[in-house]
Write a protein that holds these residues in place. Sequence first.
Motif, short mmCIF file in Angstrom:
data_model
loop_
_atom_site.label_atom_id
_atom_site.label_comp_id
_atom_site.label_asym_id
_atom_site.label_seq_id
_atom_site.Cartn_x
_atom_site.Cartn_y
_atom_site.Cartn_z
N HIS A 1 -15.06 0.56 -13.71
CA HIS A 1 -13.92 1.00 -12.91
C HIS A 1 -13.47 -0.16 -12.02
N VAL A 2 -12.20 -0.50 -12.12
CA VAL A 2 -11.66 -1.58 -11.28
C VAL A 2 -10.34 -1.13 -10.66
N VAL A 3 -10.13 -1.58 -9.42
CA VAL A 3 -8.86 -1.36 -8.74
C VAL A 3 -8.12 -2.68 -8.78
N VAL A 4 -6.88 -2.64 -9.25
CA VAL A 4 -6.07 -3.84 -9.33
C VAL A 4 -4.77 -3.64 -8.56
N ALA A 5 -4.26 -4.74 -8.05
CA ALA A 5 -2.97 -4.71 -7.38
C ALA A 5 -1.88 -4.89 -8.42
N ILE A 6 -0.79 -4.15 -8.24
CA ILE A 6 0.36 -4.27 -9.14
C ILE A 6 1.62 -4.48 -8.31
N GLY A 7 2.64 -4.99 -8.94
CA GLY A 7 3.92 -5.17 -8.26
C GLY A 7 3.79 -6.06 -7.05
N GLN A 8 4.49 -5.71 -5.98
CA GLN A 8 4.52 -6.51 -4.76
C GLN A 8 3.13 -6.66 -4.14
N ALA A 9 2.28 -5.66 -4.29
CA ALA A 9 0.93 -5.73 -3.71
C ALA A 9 0.14 -6.90 -4.30
N SER A 10 0.44 -7.28 -5.54
CA SER A 10 -0.30 -8.37 -6.16
C SER A 10 0.02 -9.73 -5.53
N VAL A 11 1.13 -9.83 -4.80
CA VAL A 11 1.47 -11.06 -4.09
C VAL A 11 0.50 -11.27 -2.92
N ASP A 12 0.16 -10.18 -2.23
CA ASP A 12 -0.70 -10.26 -1.06
C ASP A 12 -2.18 -10.11 -1.39
N PHE A 13 -2.50 -9.51 -2.52
CA PHE A 13 -3.89 -9.24 -2.87
C PHE A 13 -4.15 -9.78 -4.27
N ASN A 14 -4.87 -10.87 -4.33
CA ASN A 14 -5.22 -11.44 -5.63
C ASN A 14 -6.65 -11.07 -5.95
N GLY A 15 -6.87 -10.53 -7.12
CA GLY A 15 -8.21 -10.16 -7.53
C GLY A 15 -8.30 -8.71 -7.92
N LEU A 16 -9.53 -8.23 -7.96
CA LEU A 16 -9.76 -6.83 -8.30
C LEU A 16 -10.99 -6.35 -7.55
N ILE A 17 -11.13 -5.06 -7.50
CA ILE A 17 -12.25 -4.43 -6.82
C ILE A 17 -12.99 -3.61 -7.86
N THR A 18 -14.28 -3.82 -7.99
CA THR A 18 -15.09 -3.07 -8.94
C THR A 18 -15.73 -1.89 -8.21
N LEU A 19 -15.64 -0.72 -8.82
CA LEU A 19 -16.20 0.50 -8.22
C LEU A 19 -17.24 1.11 -9.15
N ASN A 20 -18.24 1.75 -8.56
CA ASN A 20 -19.16 2.55 -9.37
C ASN A 20 -18.51 3.91 -9.62
N ASP A 21 -19.21 4.80 -10.30
CA ASP A 21 -18.63 6.10 -10.63
C ASP A 21 -18.25 6.90 -9.39
N THR A 22 -19.09 6.86 -8.37
CA THR A 22 -18.79 7.60 -7.13
C THR A 22 -17.59 7.00 -6.42
N GLY A 23 -17.52 5.67 -6.39
CA GLY A 23 -16.36 5.01 -5.79
C GLY A 23 -15.08 5.37 -6.52
#
Length: 90
Positions: free
Chosen positions: A17-39
């Motif tokens: 599970h990963v959270v990624v920035a899309i659109g305008q948010a990707s300008v300010d946030f580069n990268g991704l966030i990995t989550l476990n099942d509970t997250g």
Amino acid sequence: MIKTKKGFMLRSVAGRHVVVAIGQASVDFNGLITLNDTGAYIWERLAKGITYDDLLKEMLSDYEVDEETAKNGIDAFLKTARDADLLVED
């Protein structure tokens, strides 16, 4: 009500599970966030908007966990998400 900021999406990639920035948010946030099942479970509810109390009730209903453990998990997740500026709260 707590909700994830617009421009962030949860995706499953190769069983993770990963959270990624899309659109305008990707300008300010580069990268991704990995989550476990509970997250990922918490993120999905936050994406729709939910109160803390309702999130706690759902976790207690869906997981075999005591209230203190559920609160600690939710609080830790929310702190991390707030620190990363990923939430909108009203």
